[in-house]
Design an enzyme around this catalytic site. Structure first.
Site, PDB file in Angstrom:
ATOM      1  N   HIS A  72       0.850  -1.189   0.000  1.00 17.83           N
ATOM      2  CA  HIS A  72       0.000   0.000   0.000  1.00 17.83           C
ATOM      3  C   HIS A  72       0.884   1.237   0.000  1.00 17.83           C
ATOM      4  O   HIS A  72       2.096   1.150   0.190  1.00 17.83           O
ATOM      5  CB  HIS A  72      -0.937   0.005   1.215  1.00 17.83           C
ATOM      6  CG  HIS A  72      -0.246  -0.261   2.522  1.00 17.83           C
ATOM      7  ND1 HIS A  72       0.000  -1.542   2.983  1.00 17.83           N
ATOM      8  CD2 HIS A  72       0.254   0.567   3.470  1.00 17.83           C
ATOM      9  CE1 HIS A  72       0.615  -1.484   4.155  1.00 17.83           C
ATOM     10  NE2 HIS A  72       0.793  -0.213   4.469  1.00 17.83           N
ATOM     11  N   ASP A 103       2.923  -3.724   5.862  1.00 20.12           N
ATOM     12  CA  ASP A 103       2.946  -3.916   7.303  1.00 20.12           C
ATOM     13  C   ASP A 103       3.321  -5.365   7.569  1.00 20.12           C
ATOM     14  O   ASP A 103       2.969  -6.265   6.798  1.00 20.12           O
ATOM     15  CB  ASP A 103       1.577  -3.626   7.917  1.00 20.12           C
ATOM     16  CG  ASP A 103       1.091  -2.220   7.626  1.00 20.12           C
ATOM     17  OD1 ASP A 103       1.944  -1.321   7.551  1.00 20.12           O
ATOM     18  OD2 ASP A 103      -0.128  -2.026   7.486  1.00 20.12           O
ATOM     19  N   HIS A 125       5.933   2.796  14.015  1.00 20.36           N
ATOM     20  CA  HIS A 125       5.269   2.097  15.126  1.00 20.36           C
ATOM     21  C   HIS A 125       6.298   1.338  15.960  1.00 20.36           C
ATOM     22  O   HIS A 125       6.054   0.212  16.403  1.00 20.36           O
ATOM     23  CB  HIS A 125       4.181   1.132  14.634  1.00 20.36           C
ATOM     24  CG  HIS A 125       3.123   1.780  13.793  1.00 20.36           C
ATOM     25  ND1 HIS A 125       2.556   2.991  14.114  1.00 20.36           N
ATOM     26  CD2 HIS A 125       2.519   1.378  12.639  1.00 20.36           C
ATOM     27  CE1 HIS A 125       1.654   3.307  13.187  1.00 20.36           C
ATOM     28  NE2 HIS A 125       1.624   2.353  12.282  1.00 20.36           N
ATOM     29  N   HIS A 132       5.304  -0.833  10.324  1.00 21.95           N
ATOM     30  CA  HIS A 132       4.947  -0.191   9.055  1.00 21.95           C
ATOM     31  C   HIS A 132       6.263   0.111   8.344  1.00 21.95           C
ATOM     32  O   HIS A 132       7.054   0.933   8.798  1.00 21.95           O
ATOM     33  CB  HIS A 132       4.160   1.091   9.316  1.00 21.95           C
ATOM     34  CG  HIS A 132       3.787   1.843   8.073  1.00 21.95           C
ATOM     35  ND1 HIS A 132       3.008   1.302   7.074  1.00 21.95           N
ATOM     36  CD2 HIS A 132       4.082   3.111   7.667  1.00 21.95           C
ATOM     37  CE1 HIS A 132       2.844   2.199   6.112  1.00 21.95           C
ATOM     38  NE2 HIS A 132       3.491   3.302   6.442  1.00 21.95           N
ATOM     39  N   HIS A 149       2.294  -3.860  14.926  1.00 20.48           N
ATOM     40  CA  HIS A 149       2.945  -4.265  13.686  1.00 20.48           C
ATOM     41  C   HIS A 149       4.009  -3.241  13.327  1.00 20.48           C
ATOM     42  O   HIS A 149       4.047  -2.139  13.870  1.00 20.48           O
ATOM     43  CB  HIS A 149       1.934  -4.388  12.535  1.00 20.48           C
ATOM     44  CG  HIS A 149       1.351  -3.077  12.098  1.00 20.48           C
ATOM     45  ND1 HIS A 149       0.253  -2.514  12.711  1.00 20.48           N
ATOM     46  CD2 HIS A 149       1.709  -2.202  11.113  1.00 20.48           C
ATOM     47  CE1 HIS A 149      -0.041  -1.363  12.130  1.00 20.48           C
ATOM     48  NE2 HIS A 149       0.840  -1.145  11.155  1.00 20.48           N
TER      49      HIS A 149
END
EC number: 3.4.24.-
Length: 418
Positions: free
Chosen positions: A259, A272, A317, A358, A356
């Site tokens: 994405h 991810d 993250h 990214h 997760h």
């Protein structure tokens, strides 16, 4: 679960064919941003964004969060020139890095909209970007303007690639993505000095030069570079032996569909990954550098590693970051872990569905498609939409074993390709 497939599925194709397959058509599941659609350019809109005949486009390299931004000590600059904003240093660095926009761009726009940085009044602190944003508050305006610039930048690039794929002329007016993004934003909201003859980019360039001492020759670029840059970017892929997967060698994680960095729009630069996609509060695991390079810690939850070649990877993250600015790392060096707590994972705000990593791919500060990129033996086919998890379209192809690996299935990391 692995599916044996013909090697022919992963054979090289025309870069522009890949572009057509990979251009965004929607998809917001697991989005990291506000779910805003891609910014769509048209011939009519671009007709309103013409550069004056004597003007040159802005240098993309100074617009993006590339080498110039990485060499810029934002905290020290604010301490000296804008002490009232020093406590905003991490917020500015974090979101500039996330959208990969040079923080100098943001500071320049602040000065243009609300006056000198050194002694901002209450109004300037509440609305530092003035009419460029309809949001209220310092933090909200900063993120909104960075988001607008990013959407416009990649929307312009997507439009150009579509035009090129349709064999239509691009770059004939010298307008590039950085100039289109800034010109569009400034024409919508900025006060343009009459001295500039109605040329917002002229006012922008003068302010940028005054604030940072950048020579005009570096701030601008020749018009004829635009089409060449577009053609080169369409064919971009890192060297096949440069990168590995961003988790420990010998471990298997589960990546999702490719994405854009924000979860909508173009390009499909990111995926991810998590060891087991747990709920908040669960155990998390080590994130490692996918390649050798220099570290840039963008915030308590975001890190970038940049290779001397210009290739870079972004890690968001994060928690327990154990590297520092300027540190040289090799592939498989531990950077930290992905956060198991939502407040840690979103250290400067945002959204996330669960623990997760990214992970994003960039070149010279620009997000670039993962299409054809190799991580160890695996070459990625990005699919046809954001978060496309259909294994007929999105997969990691093991070039050594001839196997295809699907989204949300354990993917073993053997290290760098030999």
């Amino acid at each position: 679960m692995q599916h044996k497939r013909s090697r022919a599925m992963a054979s090289p194709r025309s870069p522009f064919l890949f572009v057509l397959l990979a251009l965004a058509v929607g998809g917001t599941a697991n989005a990291h941003d506000d779910g805003l659609p891609a910014f769509r350019y048209s011939a009519e809109l671009l007709g309103q964004l013409q550069l004056p005949s004597v003007a040159l486009p802005l240098n993309d390299d100074l617009f993006l969060y590339g080498r110039d931004a990485e060499a810029f000590d934002l905290e020290a600059y604010l301490a000296l020139n804008a002490p009232a904003l020093r406590d905003k240093s991490e917020y500015l660095e974090h979101w500039s890095g996330y959208y990969s926009i040079n923080p100098k761009v943001l500071l320049t726009l602040m000065v243009m909209q609300s006056g000198p940085l050194g002694a901002p009044d209450e109004r300037a602190l509440a609305a530092p970007l003035g009419r460029l944003s309809a949001k209220r508050g310092f933090d909200a305006q900063v993120r909104d303007v960075l988001q607008q610039l990013s959407r416009r930048y990649y929307g312009f690039e997507e439009y150009q690639l579509r035009q090129a794929a349709a064999r239509k002329a691009v770059g004939e007016d010298g307008l590039n993505a950085a100039s289109a993004a800034l010109l569009g934003l400034l024409r919508e909201g900025a006060k343009v000095s009459a001295v500039q003859g109605g040329n917002p980019l002229g006012a922008y360039a003068q302010t940028f030069q005054r604030l940072f001492g950048t020579p005009a020759a570096e701030l601008l670029q020749p018009s004829n570079r635009v089409a060449r840059q577009l053609q080169a970017k369409a064919a971009l892929a890192p060297p096949s032996n440069l990168m590995q997967l961003p988790w420990r060698q010998g471990y298997s994680w589960q990546p999702n569909g490719a994405h854009s960095n924000t979860g909508s729009g173009y390009p499909y630069s990111s995926f991810d990954a998590s060891y087991d996609w747990p709920r908040w509060g669960s155990a998390t695991y080590s994130v490692v550098a996918a390649h050798a390079g220099t570290v840039r810690v963008l915030s308590r939850c975001q890190v970038r590693v940049t290779h001397p070649s210009g290739w870079a990877t972004n890690y968001y993250h994060m928690d327990q970051i154990q590297v520092s600015n300027g540190q040289q790392v090799s592939a498989d060096t531990k950077l930290g872990v992905y956060a198991g707590n939502i407040n840690t994972a979103l250290c400067e705000g945002g959204s996330s569905t669960g623990p997760h990593l990214h992970f994003s791919l960039l070149y010279n500060g620009a997000f670039v498609s993962l299409q054809g990129a190799s991580f160890g033996p695996y070459r990625i086919n990005v699919g046809t939409s954001n978060y496309d998890n259909d294994c007929r379209r999105y997969y990691f192809y093991n070039q050594s074993a001839g196997t295809t690996h699907c989204a949300f299935r354990p993917l073993y990391n053997p290290g760098l390709a030999l």
